[in-house]
Design an enzyme around this catalytic site. Structure first.
Site, PDB file in Angstrom:
ATOM      1  CG  HIS A  44       6.624   2.538   7.933  1.00 49.07           C
ATOM      2  ND1 HIS A  44       5.284   2.362   7.649  1.00 49.07           N
ATOM      3  CD2 HIS A  44       6.841   3.866   7.877  1.00 49.07           C
ATOM      4  CE1 HIS A  44       4.726   3.546   7.423  1.00 49.07           C
ATOM      5  NE2 HIS A  44       5.661   4.475   7.557  1.00 49.07           N
ATOM      6  CE1 TYR A  61      12.094   6.733   3.193  1.00 53.55           C
ATOM      7  CE2 TYR A  61      12.072   5.618   1.086  1.00 53.55           C
ATOM      8  CZ  TYR A  61      11.393   6.222   2.117  1.00 53.55           C
ATOM      9  OH  TYR A  61      10.039   6.321   2.073  1.00 53.55           O
TER      10      TYR A  61
END
Length: 359
Positions: A66, A336
């Site tokens: 993304h 992440y």
């Protein structure tokens, strides 16, 4: 608004749209255990998962998935019904400021927005008692697979063949033979209409979370942000002819006409519903509670915006909301962290894009 000034390395096709998840930072013991491989017999650790997504060709300074997105800002207002499910301050405070990011699936920060299958919404809600709620949601209604190992395999199987520019059908068939649960997701990706705007897209959390109210009552829920804007499909021919900035420019045009709104809808689990498997949807007959309204009133470039340095870790939660033991959720948080550290290090040494180069 056009993208200027950033010289990308040789472009490569993004992963299949349904393979993308936003990458941000992890904070729970379970996530750290997964990072070390303690919970994964196949030792698919967070660094290895991020390496798999990068495929040896990262875009320095950008999120590993993304990568292309835009910062947004606004607020959240709860309904009275929300507080009966969770004592989280966000459901009793009249208005909570929101910082967020709208993005597309894929690792290419210059990827054409209209050609991305997945749209995503990430949020950080800051309450007046110093707590935060971070959310990372996608336009797909359920996840493709049930384990981090399966997701890593899917990423590899989805890579385009240099000769055809498309995934190797034999590799995809072999992947589906090992993980048949992915067939439902691929059916959705191949048949569901594409949304024409960030504003008319529904964004889903896909994982289950435990809500605990002031009386100590505990319920598992999944959440979705349902748009006020009516859905309009993006036709196949439009995907090919639209400008690269189609979704961002369309969002900016809408915001000149007024703020955009989504309803936070909570779906309550019933006995027997899968809590730790995000690849299995819950029945449509489950009870739903309208928990509030998200209002977005501003969008601005991610290169210099408040969202740039936020890790939208879906396990960073306020008191009254707790994660399930979903292994994919723990893996997301751990991956992440790896992604965030890599891109922050790249930015620190000047390897990332200069401010203002890329949205």
């Amino acid at each position: 608004m056009k993208t200027i000034g950033f010289r990308a390395p040789p472009r490569w096709r993004p992963l299949l749209p349904f393979a993308g998840i936003a990458l941000v930072v992890g904070g729970l013991a379970g996530a750290f255990a997964w990072t070390a491989g303690w919970l994964s017999p196949a030792r698919i650790t967070a660094p290895r998962l991020v390496d798999t997504i990068e495929n040896g060709r990262p875009y320095p300074g950008f999120r590993r998935a993304h990568a292309r997105g835009v910062c947004v800002a606004g607020w959240f207002e709860p309904t009275p019904d929300a507080a009966r499910l969770s004592r989280a301050r966000v459901f009793s405070q009249a208005r909570t400021p929101a910082i967020g990011r709208l993005s597309i699936g894929g690792a290419d920060p210059l990827g054409a927005e209209a050609q991305a299958r997945v749209r995503s919404l990430a949020l950080q809600l800051d309450t007046d008692d110093g707590q935060q709620w971070r959310l990372a949601m996608n336009s797909f209604p359920f996840f493709s697979v049930s384990t981090p190992q399966a997701f890593a395999e899917q990423v590899v199987a989805s890579r385009p063949d240099p000769a055809t520019g498309k995934p190797d059908p034999a590799k995809m068939q072999a992947f589906l033979a090992r993980h048949p649960e992915a067939a439902a997701f691929m059916a959705w990706a191949g048949s569901a209409p594409w949304s024409s705007s960030f504003a008319n897209t529904a964004y889903n959390g896909v994982h289950a979370f435990a809500f605990t109210n002031a009386s100590g009552e505990r319920r598992y829920v999944r959440w979705s942000f349902v748009p006020e804007a009516p859905f309009q499909p993006l036709a196949p021919e439009q995907r090919q002819t639209a400008e690269a900035d189609h979704l961002t420019d369309e969002l900016a045009a809408r915001l000149t006409r007024g703020a955009l709104r989504w309803t936070l809808e909570l779906t309550l689990a019933a006995p027997g519903d899968p809590i730790e498997n995000p690849s299995r949807p819950w029945p449509e007959t489950r009870e739903r509670v309208t928990a509030g309204t998200l209002v977005l009133e501003r969008a601005y470039d991610q290169a210099t915006g408040d969202c740039r340095d936020i890790n939208f870790d879906p396990t960073l939660l306020p008191v009254g909301i707790a994660p399930s033991r979903d292994p994919v959720l723990a893996a997301r948080a751990a991956a992440y962290s790896v992604s965030f550290n890599r891109r922050q290090r790249e930015i620190a040494i000047g390897a990332g894009p200069a401010a203002g180069d890329v949205r």
